[in-house]
Design an enzyme around this catalytic site. Sequence first.
Site, PDB file in Angstrom:
ATOM      1  N   ALA A  11       0.813  -1.217   0.000  1.00 59.88           N
ATOM      2  CA  ALA A  11       0.000   0.000   0.000  1.00 59.88           C
ATOM      3  C   ALA A  11       0.845   1.266   0.000  1.00 59.88           C
ATOM      4  CB  ALA A  11      -0.933  -0.006   1.207  1.00 59.88           C
ATOM      5  N   ARG A  16       8.717   8.131  -4.894  1.00 66.15           N
ATOM      6  CA  ARG A  16       9.970   8.344  -5.623  1.00 66.15           C
ATOM      7  C   ARG A  16       9.946   7.801  -7.057  1.00 66.15           C
ATOM      8  NH1 ARG A  16      13.845   6.060  -1.083  1.00 66.15           N
ATOM      9  NH2 ARG A  16      11.830   5.242  -0.399  1.00 66.15           N
ATOM     10  N   LYS A  23       3.241   1.777  -7.621  1.00 63.18           N
ATOM     11  CA  LYS A  23       4.613   1.260  -7.704  1.00 63.18           C
ATOM     12  C   LYS A  23       4.671  -0.225  -8.029  1.00 63.18           C
ATOM     13  CE  LYS A  23       7.572   0.814  -4.026  1.00 63.18           C
ATOM     14  NZ  LYS A  23       8.587   1.317  -3.075  1.00 63.18           N
ATOM     15  N   GLN A  78      -5.895  -0.618   2.797  1.00 64.94           N
ATOM     16  CA  GLN A  78      -5.409   0.262   3.864  1.00 64.94           C
ATOM     17  C   GLN A  78      -5.718   1.684   3.412  1.00 64.94           C
ATOM     18  OE1 GLN A  78      -1.182   0.743   4.247  1.00 64.94           O
ATOM     19  NE2 GLN A  78      -1.286   1.201   6.433  1.00 64.94           N
ATOM     20  N   ASP A 108       7.562  -4.673  -3.275  1.00 64.60           N
ATOM     21  CA  ASP A 108       8.576  -4.038  -4.126  1.00 64.60           C
ATOM     22  C   ASP A 108       9.950  -4.719  -4.055  1.00 64.60           C
ATOM     23  OD1 ASP A 108       9.270  -3.325  -1.570  1.00 64.60           O
ATOM     24  OD2 ASP A 108       9.323  -1.171  -1.933  1.00 64.60           O
ATOM     25  N   GLY A 145      16.280  -0.642   8.520  1.00 61.89           N
ATOM     26  CA  GLY A 145      16.195  -0.963   9.938  1.00 61.89           C
ATOM     27  C   GLY A 145      17.367  -1.881  10.296  1.00 61.89           C
ATOM     28  N   ASN A 175      17.383  -5.217   8.183  1.00 62.46           N
ATOM     29  CA  ASN A 175      16.098  -5.888   8.009  1.00 62.46           C
ATOM     30  C   ASN A 175      15.683  -5.798   6.543  1.00 62.46           C
ATOM     31  OD1 ASN A 175      13.401  -6.699   8.149  1.00 62.46           O
ATOM     32  ND2 ASN A 175      12.702  -4.715   8.935  1.00 62.46           N
ATOM     33  N   LYS A 356      -0.588 -10.237 -41.131  1.00 61.52           N
ATOM     34  CA  LYS A 356      -1.463  -9.901 -40.008  1.00 61.52           C
ATOM     35  C   LYS A 356      -2.658 -10.832 -39.985  1.00 61.52           C
ATOM     36  CE  LYS A 356      -5.174  -7.866 -39.384  1.00 61.52           C
ATOM     37  NZ  LYS A 356      -6.353  -7.072 -39.700  1.00 61.52           N
TER      38      LYS A 356
HETATM   39  C1  UD1 Z   1      10.972  -0.998   5.979  1.00 58.07           C
HETATM   40  C2  UD1 Z   1      11.337  -1.471   7.387  1.00 58.07           C
HETATM   41  C3  UD1 Z   1      12.865  -1.456   7.531  1.00 58.07           C
HETATM   42  C4  UD1 Z   1      13.483  -2.320   6.449  1.00 58.07           C
HETATM   43  C5  UD1 Z   1      13.024  -1.863   5.087  1.00 58.07           C
HETATM   44  C6  UD1 Z   1      13.496  -2.854   4.030  1.00 58.07           C
HETATM   45  C7  UD1 Z   1       9.498  -0.663   8.737  1.00 58.07           C
HETATM   46  C8  UD1 Z   1       9.053   0.305   9.760  1.00 58.07           C
HETATM   47  N1  UD1 Z   1      10.744  -0.585   8.351  1.00 58.07           N
HETATM   48  O1  UD1 Z   1      11.403   0.327   5.855  1.00 58.07           O
HETATM   49  O2  UD1 Z   1      13.227  -1.943   8.811  1.00 58.07           O
HETATM   50  O3  UD1 Z   1      14.895  -2.259   6.547  1.00 58.07           O
HETATM   51  O4  UD1 Z   1      11.586  -1.850   5.011  1.00 58.07           O
HETATM   52  O5  UD1 Z   1      13.245  -2.382   2.742  1.00 58.07           O
HETATM   53  O6  UD1 Z   1       8.704  -1.480   8.316  1.00 58.07           O
HETATM   54  N2  UD1 Z   1       3.504  -0.151   3.563  1.00 58.07           N
HETATM   55  C9  UD1 Z   1       2.147  -0.191   3.515  1.00 58.07           C
HETATM   56  N3  UD1 Z   1       1.434   0.732   4.196  1.00 58.07           N
HETATM   57  C10 UD1 Z   1       2.039   1.725   4.908  1.00 58.07           C
HETATM   58  C11 UD1 Z   1       3.432   1.755   4.930  1.00 58.07           C
HETATM   59  C12 UD1 Z   1       4.147   0.798   4.256  1.00 58.07           C
HETATM   60  O7  UD1 Z   1       1.557  -1.065   2.874  1.00 58.07           O
HETATM   61  O8  UD1 Z   1       1.329   2.525   5.518  1.00 58.07           O
HETATM   62  C13 UD1 Z   1       4.255  -1.177   2.855  1.00 58.07           C
HETATM   63  C14 UD1 Z   1       5.023  -0.597   1.695  1.00 58.07           C
HETATM   64  O9  UD1 Z   1       4.287  -0.702   0.485  1.00 58.07           O
HETATM   65  C15 UD1 Z   1       6.238  -1.479   1.650  1.00 58.07           C
HETATM   66  C16 UD1 Z   1       6.407  -1.953   3.098  1.00 58.07           C
HETATM   67  O10 UD1 Z   1       5.193  -1.728   3.736  1.00 58.07           O
HETATM   68  O11 UD1 Z   1       6.016  -2.595   0.831  1.00 58.07           O
HETATM   69  C17 UD1 Z   1       7.554  -1.252   3.799  1.00 58.07           C
HETATM   70  O12 UD1 Z   1       7.247   0.124   3.907  1.00 58.07           O
HETATM   71  P1  UD1 Z   1       8.292   1.258   3.549  1.00 58.07           P
HETATM   72  O13 UD1 Z   1       7.660   2.579   3.802  1.00 58.07           O
HETATM   73  O14 UD1 Z   1       8.859   1.004   2.216  1.00 58.07           O
HETATM   74  O15 UD1 Z   1       9.368   1.011   4.692  1.00 58.07           O
HETATM   75  P2  UD1 Z   1      10.902   1.305   4.667  1.00 58.07           P
HETATM   76  O16 UD1 Z   1      11.124   2.691   5.124  1.00 58.07           O
HETATM   77  O17 UD1 Z   1      11.484   0.915   3.380  1.00 58.07           O
HETATM   78 CA    CA Z   2      10.882   0.205   1.158  1.00 51.62          CA
END
Ligand code: UD1
Ligand code: CA
Length: 456
Positions: A11, A16, A23, A78, A108, A145, A175, A356
């Site tokens: 979600a 970017r 995405k 969400q 992703d 993380g 992570n 064709k």
């Molecule tokens: C997250 C992790 C981080 C990890 C990184 C790896 C958290 C808090 N942090 O960070 O520890 O190292 O991924 O790439 O999770 N998403 C939703 N709804 C939201 C927010 C996020 O569906 O409200 C989904 C995003 O689409 C994505 C995933 O959750 O697939 C991770 O969210 P993102 O905002 O990309 O977290 P990062 O900052 O990359």
């Molecule tokens: Ca991410």
Amino acid sequence: MNNIYGVILGAGEGTRMKSCLPKVLHKVAGKELISHVIDCLNHVKLQKLFVVIGSGSDLVLKHLKRFDENLNITTALQEKRLGSGHALLQIKKYAEGLKGHLIVMCGDTPLVRQETIKQLLQYHIKNKNFATILSGIVNEPFGYGRIVRDSNGNVSCIIEEKSASQEQKQIKEINSGIYCFDLETLWQALSKVKNDNNKKEYYLTDVISILNKSGYKTDALSITNEEEILGINDRKQLAYASKILRNRKLDKLMSDGITIIDPTTTYIDNDVIIGQDTVIKPNTSIEGKVKIGKNCQIGPNTCICNSLIGDDTIILYSYVDGSNIKNNVKIGPFSHIRPDSILKDNVKVGNFSEVKKSVIDKGSKVNHLSYIGDAIIGKDVNIGAGTITCNYDGNNKHQTIIQDEVFVGSNVNLVAPVKIGKKVLIAAGSTITENVLPNKLTIARARQIIKVRKKK
Ligand code: UD1
Ligand code: CA
């Protein structure tokens, strides 16, 4: 195992990417990001797959429909993006009460291999963990993380970049955003997650310390191949991931006995199947669902999309789309085979010819500068240079039928609908508007006259 569930968090806004397209629907190596993740999870034999999608993701929903037949997918919306923890909470209403293990992936991360997910699951079950993180040791941990381990090496929590101390920022174990959870303990831990951080988000990562503090074993399986866990956030990473996936595909093809003359200029999508001893020459793209048989020569400078190609076929300097090409066919140089064409065994379509929505039966030849559209051509027909099927009257398309062993002379116009019987000979330069019965000779052009030239 029948108690394995999966969830894809998809979600996130993907700001970017600077795109109107969600995405997860951007393509790497010819396939949407989310489809790569789904295909990866599909190898684990899931009981059910949940997908968390964002508002306005009608396109994602539509895309997911194509997996309906094989997978039991439940989507959860969400509405407000309040963090990864909040995202996972959206499936609680569907998953509460289920027992077993939940694999969490992000929408992703297209480079994760199915073997890695299987390893994570096995490790999680074998060690009786309540949460297992897929972690990676990377040189540039910035933005990720960090995995915090206690003095015994046990994982105690994940700390996000923005909350990490200088000392924690030095940690190189990160992570990946991929986890395996025990379903029963997950929900109570997730409901304790707060948003008291700089981003005011509910971090899924906080679940680790919550479980750990309550005495539930948390752990991380660390992988060394850091490219596998690359998350795609912008178009540069999209191109980078495509390159990695393409190289993986080319390596696999070469080890299966296919010659790739120049891997740096050859683009072959993941779902393409190619038979042994086929040679792929430079500057060639093979896209979408394509199956190519044995002993073919494809390229140079050729593009094939969504088509079936038999054995011993040669295609050079040409474009083939949505068609069915049988054995020992020769296409090109410089031919265009457009959708819904069938070229049967031993057919030749040559220099600057376009086909064709037509069927060309065994042994027939369209060797030079012709347009064959909406036609049915029999066996051993010769289509002379410059022959055109006039299939379009401005409103509708009409069919041309040419039966076996017809000889069409050069520069003939076939004004459709029209039917040419077996073994007919059409004289060069004819414009044919009427049906011709079998075994006839037809000429439809003005007779040549010769006059005395007036000298200037
Ligand atoms: C997250 C992790 C981080 C990890 C990184 C790896 C958290 C808090 N942090 O960070 O520890 O190292 O991924 O790439 O999770 N998403 C939703 N709804 C939201 C927010 C996020 O569906 O409200 C989904 C995003 O689409 C994505 C995933 O959750 O697939 C991770 O969210 P993102 O905002 O990309 O977290 P990062 O900052 O990359
Ligand atoms: Ca991410």
